[in-house]
Write an enzyme that holds these catalytic residues in place. Structure first.
Site, PDB file in Angstrom:
ATOM      1  N   SER A  81       0.641  -1.123  -0.330  1.00 31.77           N
ATOM      2  CA  SER A  81       0.236   0.164   0.305  1.00 31.77           C
ATOM      3  C   SER A  81       0.327   1.390   0.139  1.00 31.77           C
ATOM      4  O   SER A  81       0.119   2.576  -0.486  1.00 31.77           O
ATOM      5  CB  SER A  81      -1.140   0.090   0.839  1.00 31.77           C
ATOM      6  OG  SER A  81      -0.749   0.024   2.114  1.00 31.77           O
ATOM      7  N   ASP A 246      -5.298   7.587   8.278  1.00 34.87           N
ATOM      8  CA  ASP A 246      -6.128   6.761   9.473  1.00 34.87           C
ATOM      9  C   ASP A 246      -5.033   6.550  10.233  1.00 34.87           C
ATOM     10  O   ASP A 246      -4.900   4.945  10.375  1.00 34.87           O
ATOM     11  CB  ASP A 246      -6.218   5.311   7.834  1.00 34.87           C
ATOM     12  CG  ASP A 246      -5.115   5.319   7.085  1.00 34.87           C
ATOM     13  OD1 ASP A 246      -3.644   6.079   7.874  1.00 34.87           O
ATOM     14  OD2 ASP A 246      -5.073   4.728   6.280  1.00 34.87           O
ATOM     15  N   HIS A 249      -0.967   4.579   7.108  1.00 34.25           N
ATOM     16  CA  HIS A 249      -0.630   5.172   5.572  1.00 34.25           C
ATOM     17  C   HIS A 249      -0.636   6.438   6.030  1.00 34.25           C
ATOM     18  O   HIS A 249      -1.047   7.442   6.443  1.00 34.25           O
ATOM     19  CB  HIS A 249      -1.820   4.585   4.980  1.00 34.25           C
ATOM     20  CG  HIS A 249      -2.177   3.162   4.635  1.00 34.25           C
ATOM     21  ND1 HIS A 249      -3.120   2.992   4.705  1.00 34.25           N
ATOM     22  CD2 HIS A 249      -1.486   2.912   4.203  1.00 34.25           C
ATOM     23  CE1 HIS A 249      -3.085   1.960   4.521  1.00 34.25           C
ATOM     24  NE2 HIS A 249      -2.178   1.561   4.048  1.00 34.25           N
TER      25      HIS A 249
END
Length: 352
Positions: A81, A246, A249
């Site tokens: 990610s 979040d 990240h």
């Protein structure tokens, strides 16, 4: 843990990866279980600030304004990610777009960028990703950037297996003619909900894997840049700015910080950096070290590059450790709506 101790552990992990071992652990299983519980708490909020976890697609051409008549440089991102850019809203804020734009500016020629990274990927997914990169009719990329490792730690992949998959990916890409730069495992001890003493354990596991990744990468002809401490002092000092909504990240500012660290190494791999920058600068504590020691030192300091330097000697392979100056990476202009490939769009709904 001292630099020498980290070097010994990293050397054991890398040796296990090379010779098929699988029993070298990062930290005690019970401690890792506690860390994982804390990290899972952090991950429950992934996607809250990013349209349900969608990843902006940044594939396309950058730097068309240069119009040199030369074919564009080809840059490809692989990994998880972090490589995909999860956590930001716009394609231009992803690390791949920032690197492509920065590379185009340094090279003064266009850059064709492709991203095959998959949110949630572990190192064993690199085999599939490399097949995508090398399986097309196009020539191999000029340079590939890999960012991987966090999910290996949180999901308890044996570090020897993790490094084995990464080393194989680097070897395949180098054999195909691509330069390879690996951004090593980030520091999981900086995730806000992870508290002490588990924060220390998460940091230790992350740095051990990062050091072993460096050994495996350099031995296959790639270069590494430490991302760990980019998510360390800077993130710890200003987590609201450098972490995304979040809290797991990076934010746009966090990705820009990482891109600034990686860009000089990408340029150096392509021969675009001045010759004087390729010599070790003793004022920046650069120099030639056994690769395991260089890997351990790099894992503890953000933005530190390690690349192969000398043939194997009595103490094993040697490497050049460099602390390159970071260069500002400006956000590129927005991409046209049709610039992302359909294959890339198919990954948009996947979350880490």
């Amino acid at each position: 843990m001292s630099s020498m101790s980290r070097a010994r552990v990293a050397r054991r992990i890398a040796a296990g990866a090379a010779y098929g071992g699988g029993g070298v652990g990062l930290v005690g299983a019970a401690a890792v279980g506690l860390v994982l519980a804390e990290v899972r708490m952090a991950r429950t909020r992934v996607g809250n600030g990013n349209s349900g976890g969608r990843v902006p697609m940044a594939d396309g051409r950058y730097g068309d304004a240069y119009g040199t008549g030369e074919p564009p440089l080809r840059l490809t991102m692989l990994g998880d990610s972090t490589a995909a850019g999860q956590g930001v809203h716009r394609a231009a804020q992803t690390p791949g777009a920032l690197l492509a734009s920065g590379l185009a500016a340094v090279a003064e020629r266009p850059v064709e960028f492709t991203n095959v990274a998959l949110p949630g990927a572990q190192s064993d997914d690199l085999d599939r990703q490399v097949a995508l990169v090398l399986g097309s009719a196009s020539p191999a990329p000029d340079v590939c950037v890999i960012m991987i490792g966090a999910n290996d730690v949180t999901r308890r992949m044996p570090p020897t297996r993790s490094v084995r998959h990464l080393s194989a990916a680097v070897r395949r890409l180098r054999t195909a003619g691509a330069e390879v730069v690996v951004g090593t495992c980030p520091d999981l001890g900086t995730i806000e909900p992870v508290r002490q003493p588990l924060r220390w354990l998460a940091r230790r596991a992350s740095r051990q894997l990062a050091a072993a990744q460096t050994i495996g990468t350099v031995e296959q002809g790639g270069r590494t840049v430490s991302l760990g401490d980019l998510l360390g002092p800077e993130f710890a000092a200003n987590p609201r700015e450098l972490f995304g909504p979040d809290n797991y990240h990076p934010s746009a500012e966090g990705y820009a910080t990482a891109a600034m660290a990686v860009l000089p190494t990408v340029c150096a791999a392509l021969g675009l950096w001045p010759d004087e920058e390729e010599r070790p600068d003793v004022t920046r504590r650069e120099g030639f070290l056994p690769v395991a020691r260089a890997a351990a030192e790099a894992a503890a300091e953000a933005g530190t590059e390690v690349t192969a330097a000398m043939p194997t000697g009595p103490r094993g392979p040697w490497a050049l450790l460099k602390r390159r100056r970071r260069h500002q990476v400006d956000e590129p202009p927005a991409l046209p709506a049709d610039s992302a490939s359909e294959e890339a769009r198919s990954r948009a709904g996947t979350t880490d």
